[in-house]
Design a protein around this motif. Structure first.
Motif, PDB file in Angstrom:
ATOM      1  N   ILE A  40      -7.476   0.928  -0.251  1.00  0.00           N
ATOM      2  CA  ILE A  40      -7.571   1.318   1.024  1.00  0.00           C
ATOM      3  C   ILE A  40      -7.932   0.319   2.205  1.00  0.00           C
ATOM      4  O   ILE A  40      -8.845   0.041   2.336  1.00  0.00           O
ATOM      5  N   ILE A  41      -6.793  -0.257   2.722  1.00  0.00           N
ATOM      6  CA  ILE A  41      -7.131  -1.159   3.736  1.00  0.00           C
ATOM      7  C   ILE A  41      -6.202  -0.895   5.094  1.00  0.00           C
ATOM      8  O   ILE A  41      -4.981  -0.663   5.131  1.00  0.00           O
ATOM      9  N   PRO A  42      -7.005  -0.283   5.929  1.00  0.00           N
ATOM     10  CA  PRO A  42      -6.180   0.356   7.277  1.00  0.00           C
ATOM     11  C   PRO A  42      -5.606  -0.390   7.975  1.00  0.00           C
ATOM     12  O   PRO A  42      -4.834   0.104   8.664  1.00  0.00           O
ATOM     13  N   ASP A  43      -5.717  -1.703   8.160  1.00  0.00           N
ATOM     14  CA  ASP A  43      -5.321  -2.576   9.254  1.00  0.00           C
ATOM     15  C   ASP A  43      -4.114  -3.139   8.554  1.00  0.00           C
ATOM     16  O   ASP A  43      -4.297  -3.740   7.624  1.00  0.00           O
ATOM     17  N   ALA A  44      -2.892  -3.196   9.256  1.00  0.00           N
ATOM     18  CA  ALA A  44      -1.655  -3.752   8.508  1.00  0.00           C
ATOM     19  C   ALA A  44      -1.522  -5.154   8.387  1.00  0.00           C
ATOM     20  O   ALA A  44      -1.284  -5.790   7.486  1.00  0.00           O
ATOM     21  N   ALA A  45      -2.061  -5.906   9.419  1.00  0.00           N
ATOM     22  CA  ALA A  45      -2.263  -7.324   9.391  1.00  0.00           C
ATOM     23  C   ALA A  45      -3.195  -7.877   8.373  1.00  0.00           C
ATOM     24  O   ALA A  45      -2.733  -8.676   7.737  1.00  0.00           O
ATOM     25  N   ALA A  46      -4.542  -7.154   8.241  1.00  0.00           N
ATOM     26  CA  ALA A  46      -5.413  -7.350   7.214  1.00  0.00           C
ATOM     27  C   ALA A  46      -4.885  -7.240   5.693  1.00  0.00           C
ATOM     28  O   ALA A  46      -5.089  -7.724   4.748  1.00  0.00           O
ATOM     29  N   ARG A  47      -3.805  -6.010   5.680  1.00  0.00           N
ATOM     30  CA  ARG A  47      -3.121  -5.762   4.459  1.00  0.00           C
ATOM     31  C   ARG A  47      -2.461  -7.091   3.957  1.00  0.00           C
ATOM     32  O   ARG A  47      -2.420  -7.497   2.716  1.00  0.00           O
ATOM     33  N   ALA A  48      -1.559  -7.709   5.019  1.00  0.00           N
ATOM     34  CA  ALA A  48      -0.630  -8.897   4.697  1.00  0.00           C
ATOM     35  C   ALA A  48      -1.688 -10.044   4.373  1.00  0.00           C
ATOM     36  O   ALA A  48      -1.335 -10.543   3.423  1.00  0.00           O
ATOM     37  N   VAL A  49      -2.839 -10.214   4.718  1.00  0.00           N
ATOM     38  CA  VAL A  49      -3.703 -11.221   4.344  1.00  0.00           C
ATOM     39  C   VAL A  49      -4.325 -11.039   3.316  1.00  0.00           C
ATOM     40  O   VAL A  49      -4.586 -11.954   2.406  1.00  0.00           O
ATOM     41  N   ALA A  50      -4.762  -9.752   2.837  1.00  0.00           N
ATOM     42  CA  ALA A  50      -4.994  -9.554   1.565  1.00  0.00           C
ATOM     43  C   ALA A  50      -4.092  -9.743   0.510  1.00  0.00           C
ATOM     44  O   ALA A  50      -4.499 -10.208  -0.720  1.00  0.00           O
ATOM     45  N   TYR A  51      -2.804  -9.631   0.877  1.00  0.00           N
ATOM     46  CA  TYR A  51      -1.729  -9.870  -0.252  1.00  0.00           C
ATOM     47  C   TYR A  51      -1.610 -11.408  -0.255  1.00  0.00           C
ATOM     48  O   TYR A  51      -1.877 -12.074  -1.237  1.00  0.00           O
ATOM     49  N   GLU A  52      -1.715 -12.284   0.836  1.00  0.00           N
ATOM     50  CA  GLU A  52      -1.554 -13.473   0.787  1.00  0.00           C
ATOM     51  C   GLU A  52      -2.793 -14.192   0.044  1.00  0.00           C
ATOM     52  O   GLU A  52      -2.628 -15.230  -0.348  1.00  0.00           O
TER      53      GLU A  52
ATOM     54  N   LEU B 287       2.644  -4.716  -2.087  1.00  0.00           N
ATOM     55  CA  LEU B 287       2.649  -3.780  -0.989  1.00  0.00           C
ATOM     56  C   LEU B 287       3.255  -2.791  -0.976  1.00  0.00           C
ATOM     57  O   LEU B 287       4.664  -3.149  -1.140  1.00  0.00           O
ATOM     58  N   THR B 288       3.041  -1.393  -1.010  1.00  0.00           N
ATOM     59  CA  THR B 288       3.882  -0.436  -1.143  1.00  0.00           C
ATOM     60  C   THR B 288       4.848  -0.390   0.223  1.00  0.00           C
ATOM     61  O   THR B 288       4.452  -0.814   1.352  1.00  0.00           O
ATOM     62  N   GLY B 289       6.187   0.294   0.286  1.00  0.00           N
ATOM     63  CA  GLY B 289       7.014   0.520   1.100  1.00  0.00           C
ATOM     64  C   GLY B 289       6.478   0.851   2.383  1.00  0.00           C
ATOM     65  O   GLY B 289       5.753   1.769   2.485  1.00  0.00           O
ATOM     66  N   GLY B 290       6.515   0.270   3.554  1.00  0.00           N
ATOM     67  CA  GLY B 290       6.048   0.792   4.776  1.00  0.00           C
ATOM     68  C   GLY B 290       4.628   0.275   5.032  1.00  0.00           C
ATOM     69  O   GLY B 290       4.050   0.494   5.879  1.00  0.00           O
ATOM     70  N   SER B 291       3.698  -0.399   4.114  1.00  0.00           N
ATOM     71  CA  SER B 291       2.595  -1.009   4.418  1.00  0.00           C
ATOM     72  C   SER B 291       2.210  -1.885   5.203  1.00  0.00           C
ATOM     73  O   SER B 291       0.949  -2.372   5.405  1.00  0.00           O
TER      74      SER B 291
ATOM     75  N   HIS C  83      -3.606  -4.344  -8.710  1.00  0.00           N
ATOM     76  CA  HIS C  83      -4.144  -3.819  -7.410  1.00  0.00           C
ATOM     77  C   HIS C  83      -2.795  -3.358  -6.365  1.00  0.00           C
ATOM     78  O   HIS C  83      -1.888  -4.283  -6.066  1.00  0.00           O
ATOM     79  N   VAL C  84      -3.083  -2.175  -5.841  1.00  0.00           N
ATOM     80  CA  VAL C  84      -2.062  -1.932  -4.978  1.00  0.00           C
ATOM     81  C   VAL C  84      -2.629  -1.363  -3.715  1.00  0.00           C
ATOM     82  O   VAL C  84      -3.686  -0.822  -3.650  1.00  0.00           O
ATOM     83  N   VAL C  85      -1.825  -1.363  -2.552  1.00  0.00           N
ATOM     84  CA  VAL C  85      -2.116  -0.695  -1.362  1.00  0.00           C
ATOM     85  C   VAL C  85      -1.909   0.546  -1.124  1.00  0.00           C
ATOM     86  O   VAL C  85      -0.568   1.022  -1.459  1.00  0.00           O
ATOM     87  N   VAL C  86      -2.530   1.351  -0.580  1.00  0.00           N
ATOM     88  CA  VAL C  86      -2.300   2.702  -0.349  1.00  0.00           C
ATOM     89  C   VAL C  86      -2.751   3.015   1.046  1.00  0.00           C
ATOM     90  O   VAL C  86      -3.868   2.802   1.463  1.00  0.00           O
ATOM     91  N   GLN C  87      -2.150   3.393   2.009  1.00  0.00           N
ATOM     92  CA  GLN C  87      -2.325   3.816   3.287  1.00  0.00           C
ATOM     93  C   GLN C  87      -1.645   4.733   3.915  1.00  0.00           C
ATOM     94  O   GLN C  87      -0.377   4.844   3.756  1.00  0.00           O
ATOM     95  N   PRO C  88      -2.162   5.833   4.799  1.00  0.00           N
ATOM     96  CA  PRO C  88      -3.629   5.796   4.980  1.00  0.00           C
ATOM     97  C   PRO C  88      -4.227   6.561   3.521  1.00  0.00           C
ATOM     98  O   PRO C  88      -3.495   6.831   2.607  1.00  0.00           O
ATOM     99  N   GLU C  89      -5.394   6.551   3.405  1.00  0.00           N
ATOM    100  CA  GLU C  89      -6.141   7.022   2.476  1.00  0.00           C
ATOM    101  C   GLU C  89      -5.581   8.642   2.181  1.00  0.00           C
ATOM    102  O   GLU C  89      -5.664   9.464   3.168  1.00  0.00           O
ATOM    103  N   PRO C  90      -5.380   8.967   1.041  1.00  0.00           N
ATOM    104  CA  PRO C  90      -4.692  10.451   0.703  1.00  0.00           C
ATOM    105  C   PRO C  90      -5.769  11.461   0.767  1.00  0.00           C
ATOM    106  O   PRO C  90      -7.000  11.004   0.627  1.00  0.00           O
ATOM    107  N   PRO C  91      -5.460  12.648   1.501  1.00  0.00           N
ATOM    108  CA  PRO C  91      -6.612  13.646   1.417  1.00  0.00           C
ATOM    109  C   PRO C  91      -6.935  14.296   0.336  1.00  0.00           C
ATOM    110  O   PRO C  91      -8.240  14.490  -0.042  1.00  0.00           O
ATOM    111  N   MET C  92      -6.260  14.353  -0.768  1.00  0.00           N
ATOM    112  CA  MET C  92      -6.668  14.762  -2.441  1.00  0.00           C
ATOM    113  C   MET C  92      -5.536  14.243  -3.068  1.00  0.00           C
ATOM    114  O   MET C  92      -4.309  13.496  -2.507  1.00  0.00           O
TER     115      MET C  92
END
Lengths: 324, 519
Positions: free
Chosen positions: B226-238, B245-249, B32-41
């Motif tokens: 696709i998890i838009p909030d950076a703090a929520a991404r960190a919690v999702a990893y934890e 968590l890809t670079g800059g996410s 499971h990998v984070v991608v942010q923001p959602e790609p347009p296509m």
């Protein structure tokens, strides 16, 4: 005024309002700096004039603004909300895709806040000034005053990270492929935090309004009469006070219901809930005009619809209103 | 005695064997990998947005890959030859490659992609195809020849998957590319296929069972969440929802905290091709103080870049010395240097004739850390006597202002793309002062000598000849300060240590998960 006449009048007014809103939206979002082609090119980290030209053509931005407006209005009159070239899908598909998640979230929050708020307010008003009242009023104040995003993040840290009770983001467990009841339970599990968070603010509003309204009605003559004829305090409170005190709450509920579609941007963002609020917010920062206009239109139609519904409920709750 | 030795040796070799076995890739598993923001296509030929590249690098492939030293490696091209006059490139293609729909991949697809499709729509390939390439032709089903008008060294670095993805001819030829319904169901040759894209939630990729590299990919599935909030991404990893968590996410200040978690690995590798370089652009075209070299040099001395790196960016990255990143080819350290020296800054700013004209710093709306950086730099410049105010806007607003020269100072950062001819020259040459492009020469810096050096260096026949010209231009630009270089940025990838071989090339996770496996 009888009911069909009333409804017809409101519908005509509603359609006029929607037309005005659609027109206003069109010009409003074009007043914002940037356009979808520029944003798309900007995100790619490389652009040239030819690319921008290709994209603008694709987005229909090369047409004169009057043509764009005409195409937009013509589409809406035939229930065609347009096409998002950014996402390569019809706007209606995008919106309908996201609608269930949003309705589930805002609906749950609506039920929670209305139920909890009315009960809390009624309880607090029963013995105003007592310890129960103090606790409820204090709680309501805290819910009312705390910023939503803070509650959202703190609840994630407490309930997901520290206690491990509920998932912090998402609509369902991704990759689990649950079906049927298991899936519903899974979605429910994911729903708890965002629905509670979103519901807190309105819970506070309902509680405070219900309490104030109950206290006001409790002093009215007909309540004294009811008491004098020997009815128990519980019955007086339920049948006479609460029913009359509920009118302002209905007004507020109508307002909240109108926001069922568009009002959960923050909650959806922080909890990664795949709803319409995020669709709208993303479309805004990407200047995806057609999607933005589509969501605006659907949300304003919801507001107009719920206003009519609220008026109908008034007439049920207080038959005197029909005469006015 | 001999027996014991033998036993010891055996034991040692057994241990070694076990270790080797433990390192042999395990098959199966889901990441499971984070991608942010959602790609347009996900159609990579039409869109090269950062998130698009991350996901689409699993679906599409290009002729070449690059290791972390930026040396070309085989991908869809099995081997290649460059003629002695450095003008003819012959690529031999892999055998037995098929598209996700089962059709064979051949030289026709390569010619279609490079000569037609990408030339028409790709803003990075187009200038190379139109400016440098004489012809692209099929020699046989598995051989393609590119003939150049003149030697062009960067060509060998231009075949990265986002820069030149291979597009299926049988699906796109003769259609309106941007309106092709197949854009929603991307067909590539890559190790993973698109199974489902639940908008707003996740993108589900599954193993391509017919992948041409036998035994790969090792993973069964990849979910891009696709998890838009950076703090929520960190919690999702934890909480274990996310493995990578890809670079800059995540926010910079979360990097240090998350890196200390158990079973957590961090790498800054996999960005060598991009080598993001951040700077502040002064709008020279506006005239006034910003057009004065002394004033710009004064600002360089006024900004405490070390502070920016250590405090604002949490110690991530490296201070740049000039226009070319030290991670890129042709870097030279032989340039005038700028330390943090307020006295010197004041002196230069005074000498430039600056009279306290107000200067607006347009912040980059890419999140908290960029706002903090703007504040820090504003403070530095104020200390040196410059009258600065911060201006804020949203991303489209920034893009428009930056594209149209509607700013005094603004942040920007750009990928270097492995070669100064493609990734660096574009910011300093006068032919690239184009309205509407936020990644051109936005400050409108004009210097015929710089133009000539970059033009000559791009087509110089040997690397040594190119290095000489690039060394000169770096020295010149570092003195002229057309932009105020701030940071060679690092975007660490944070992942669970049981995900192996995640980053194996110069474009990191953008290269797809063909080699990755899960323990």
């Amino acid at each position: 005024m009888n009911l069909p006449q009333f409804l017809a009048g409101r519908l005509v007014k509603g359609i006029l309002v929607l037309f005005a809103i659609a027109l206003l939206n069109f010009f409003l979002i074009r007043a914002a700096p940037g356009d979808p082609a520029q944003v798309l090119a900007g995100e790619a980290g490389a652009a040239d004039a030819q690319l921008l030209e290709q994209l603008r053509q694709r987005f229909g931005l090369n047409e004169p603004i009057t043509t764009q407006l005409w195409l937009y209005l013509k589409g809406y009159m035939t229930f065609d909300l347009g096409f998002s070239y950014r996402q390569q899908q019809p706007v209606l598909t995008l919106v309908l895709d996201r609608l269930p998640a949003t309705l589930l979230l805002t609906g749950a929050a609506f039920v929670i806040s209305l139920g909890l708020g009315v009960v809390m307010g009624a309880l607090a008003a029963r013995r105003a000034g007592g310890w129960r009242d103090s606790i409820i009023t204090a709680l309501a104040l805290v819910f009312y005053a705390t910023p939503l995003f803070w509650i959202a993040l703190m609840s994630q840290i407490l309930f997901s990270l520290k206690l491990g009770l509920v998932p912090n983001v998402g609509y369902e467990t991704i990759g689990a492929n649950y079906t049927g009841l298991a899936r519903m339970l899974d979605i429910g599990h994911h729903l708890i935090l965002p629905a509670l968070t979103l519901g807190l603010f309105f819970t506070a509003l309902y509680a405070r309004m219900m309490r104030a309204s109950m206290l006001e009605v409790a002093g009215a003559d007909f309540v004294k009469t009811a008491r004098a004829k020997g009815l128990s305090p519980a019955i007086v409170s339920r049948r006479h006070v609460a029913r009359n005190a509920i009118l302002p709450v209905v007004t507020l509920a109508g307002l909240q219901a109108g926001q069922l579609v568009g009002g959960a941007v923050l909650t959806e963002t922080v909890f990664a809930w795949p709803g319409i609020g995020r669709l709208m917010f993303d479309a805004l920062v990407q200047r995806d005009y057609s999607v933005l206009l589509g969501v605006f239109f659907i949300s304003s139609a919801m507001v107009v619809g719920f206003n009519i519904l609220t008026d109908l409920i008034y007439r049920l709750a207080d038959p005197r209103i029909e005469a006015a | 005695m001999t027996g014991t030795r033998l036993a010891l040796a055996l034991a040692a070799s057994l241990t070694a064997l076990c270790a080797a076995q433990a390192q042999a890739p395990k098959q199966g598993g889901t990441v499971h990998v984070v991608v942010q923001p959602e790609p347009p296509m996900l159609m990579q030929g039409l869109n090269q947005n950062g998130p698009t590249n991350m996901v689409a690098g699993n679906i599409y492939e290009s002729l070449l890959r690059y290791d972390e030293k930026l040396q070309p490696q085989p991908s869809l091209a099995k081997s290649w030859e460059i003629s002695a006059d450095a003008k003819v490139y012959t690529f031999k293609l892999q055998e037995g490659v098929t598209w996700h729909d089962g059709k064979p991949f051949t030289a026709d697809d390569v010619v279609f992609s490079l000569d037609k499709f990408l030339r028409e729509v790709h803003p990075r390939w187009r200038p190379i195809a139109n400016g440098q390439v004489d012809k692209i032709e099929k020699v046989d089903d598995l051989t393609v020849r590119i003939t150049l008008k003149q030697p062009f060294g960067p060509l060998i670095l231009s075949q990265e998957v986002a820069g030149a993805p291979m597009i299926p001819k049988h699906i796109y030829d003769g259609t309106d590319y941007r309106a092709n319904p197949a854009n929603n169901t991307p067909i590539g040759t890559g190790p993973f296929k698109l199974k489902e894209w639940k908008k707003g939630s996740y993108i589900h990729l599954v193993k391509n069972e017919a992948y041409w590299q036998k035994g790969k990919p090792h993973l069964d599935e990849v979910y891009w969440q696709i998890i838009p909030d950076a703090a929520a991404r960190a919690v999702a990893y934890e909480t274990g929802k996310i493995d990578v968590l890809t670079g800059g996410s995540v926010d910079v200040y979360d990097v240090a905290r998350l890196s200390k978690l158990p079973n957590t690995c961090v790498t800054t590798k996999g960005w060598e091709m991009f080598a993001p370089h951040a700077w502040v652009t002064p709008n020279i075209a506006k005239g006034g103080p910003l057009a004065s070299k002394q004033f710009r040099q004064g600002m360089m001395f006024a900004i405490d870049r070390e502070f920016g790196k250590d405090v604002v960016w949490g110690g991530l990255g490296k201070l740049p010395t000039g226009p070319i990143s030290s991670k890129t080819k042709f870097y030279s350290a032989d340039v005038p240097k700028y330390g943090y020296d307020v006295a010197k800054a004041k002196e230069l700013i005074k000498a430039s004739g600056y009279k306290g004209e107000p200067i607006k710093l347009l912040a980059l709306p890419y999140g908290e850390v960029w706002s903090r950086w703007a504040e820090a730099i504003k403070q530095n410049l104020t200390d040196a006597g410059v009258n600065v105010a911060i201006e804020t806007t949203d991303v489209p607003g920034w893009t428009q202002k930056a594209s149209n020269g509607d700013f005094d100072l603004t942040f920007n950062y750009l990928y270097q793309l492995g070669d100064p001819a493609t990734g660096v020259a574009r910011n300093y040459i006068s032919t690239n002062i184009v309205k509407g492009n936020p990644f051109g020469n936005q400050g409108a810096y004009v210097n015929p000598e710089v133009d000539k050096l970059f033009a000559d260096a791009a087509v110089a026949p040997t690397d040594a000849a190119r290095q000489e010209l690039y060394t000169k231009v770096q020295k010149l630009l570092a003195d002229e300060v057309p932009v105020l270089w701030q940071l060679e940025m690092d975007f660490p990838t944070i992942y669970r240590c049981n995900v192996k071989n995640l980053v194996s090339s110069a474009i990191g996770v953008n290269d797809g998960f063909k080699d990755a496996w899960k323990e």
